[in-house]
Design an enzyme around this catalytic site. Sequence first.
Site, PDB file in Angstrom:
ATOM      1  N   TRP A   1       0.870  -1.179   0.000  1.00 41.64           N
ATOM      2  CA  TRP A   1       0.000   0.000   0.000  1.00 41.64           C
ATOM      3  C   TRP A   1       0.906   1.227   0.000  1.00 41.64           C
ATOM      4  CZ3 TRP A   1      -5.255  -0.272   2.967  1.00 41.64           C
ATOM      5  CH2 TRP A   1      -5.925  -1.465   2.616  1.00 41.64           C
ATOM      6  N   GLU A   2       1.086   1.822  -1.165  1.00 47.91           N
ATOM      7  CA  GLU A   2       2.098   2.863  -1.342  1.00 47.91           C
ATOM      8  C   GLU A   2       1.583   4.280  -1.176  1.00 47.91           C
ATOM      9  OE1 GLU A   2       4.339   2.217  -4.937  1.00 47.91           O
ATOM     10  OE2 GLU A   2       4.245   0.021  -4.733  1.00 47.91           O
ATOM     11  N   LEU A   3       0.270   4.448  -0.929  1.00 44.98           N
ATOM     12  CA  LEU A   3      -0.302   5.795  -0.861  1.00 44.98           C
ATOM     13  C   LEU A   3      -1.030   6.041   0.458  1.00 44.98           C
ATOM     14  CD1 LEU A   3      -1.627   6.008  -4.525  1.00 44.98           C
ATOM     15  CD2 LEU A   3       0.380   7.147  -3.584  1.00 44.98           C
TER      16      LEU A   3
END
Length: 371
Positions: free
Chosen positions: A168-170
């Site tokens: 989950w990069e955001l």
Amino acid sequence: MKKISLSKFNKIFAVELCLILFASVLFADSKTKTYPKVTEKTITEEGVMYPDYSHPYKWNSDMKGNPVLFDELWGYVMVSRLNDYIYESPLTDVALFAAEINSYGELVNVPSRSLISSKFKGRVHLVTICESTSLSHFCLDPHFKCRDKIVKGLLDASKDFDGLQVDWELVPARDDENFYEFLKELKKGLGKKPLTVCVPARTKTLKKDVYSYQKIGKIADRIMIMAYDEHWTKGPAGSIASYDWCVKIADYAKTVWPEKKYIMGLPFYGRTWCSDSVQQAWAFNGMNRQAHENNVVKIEREKGVPHYEYKKEVTVTGWYEDAYSNYERAKMYKAKKYNTIAFWRMGQEDVAVWEWIGNKTSGTKQLGVEE
């Protein structure tokens, strides 16, 4: 109409034929060269030819040294690009990409473990992604009552896998504690199965960081450092992961956790940049200025609507990765005692890389060559 005698016509034809033949010789080298298809690795004067590739690898034929072997070699496989994955690659772990979160906070598109053939004897990890800042907040904040459902869905989906990876990069910075609680719930449910978490590359500790190596490392079994995208398409041209930048990442990570805690990510891809881009929306004055600056002399109309065309020369700069660049990077990580690396993503690689990077159990591979 003026008549031309047959003899004179023959002379003109002969001259024109000579000119055509001369031009064909003069410009022969400007034609696109074709290379013969090969069924196994072939050494040519221009480089190394590999099966199913149309051009020789000029640089790899000069590579020297010993292959570098790791305890674990991870590779990302996209569900939409399963045919890109070459099973002969010396991976120990496959990260199957990916179970997604939709606009309603629901877990969707969960891939089946069976998508990776049983001929792969290593471990397969389920990867989950959430590609929106607002959606990440919506799913993580307990106020919206989505998190429990997502956790349950991921734990159920992980039963057929050897591990779970959270990519989950955001995640918004203000959701850091919610994110850590999310990870704790996943790890508790996974039990002995490993939880890995993807984090951006860092060269120092940030004052406020939702992807804190220190805090995530207390929860997750492994931390996957995405040591790539140093330069983006919308920024200045440069290496996807320059050597010196990767050295700084490796040195910093060791100050937080021992090397065995990490999986060091390496890129297989490249990017191109243009010196000028004209694809955008313009006000009237902007359209008018572009026309004048580029010497547009003709503006046409279609049912009253004006439009024009002009040609413009741009310079394209490309930075990419091959076997040599990843070999040098891998040697550096190995020298710094990192024993696990991962590649984004399978199918994008220079296949010669597998002759130089492998795992300690099965060694390296020469793809296309019977051993």
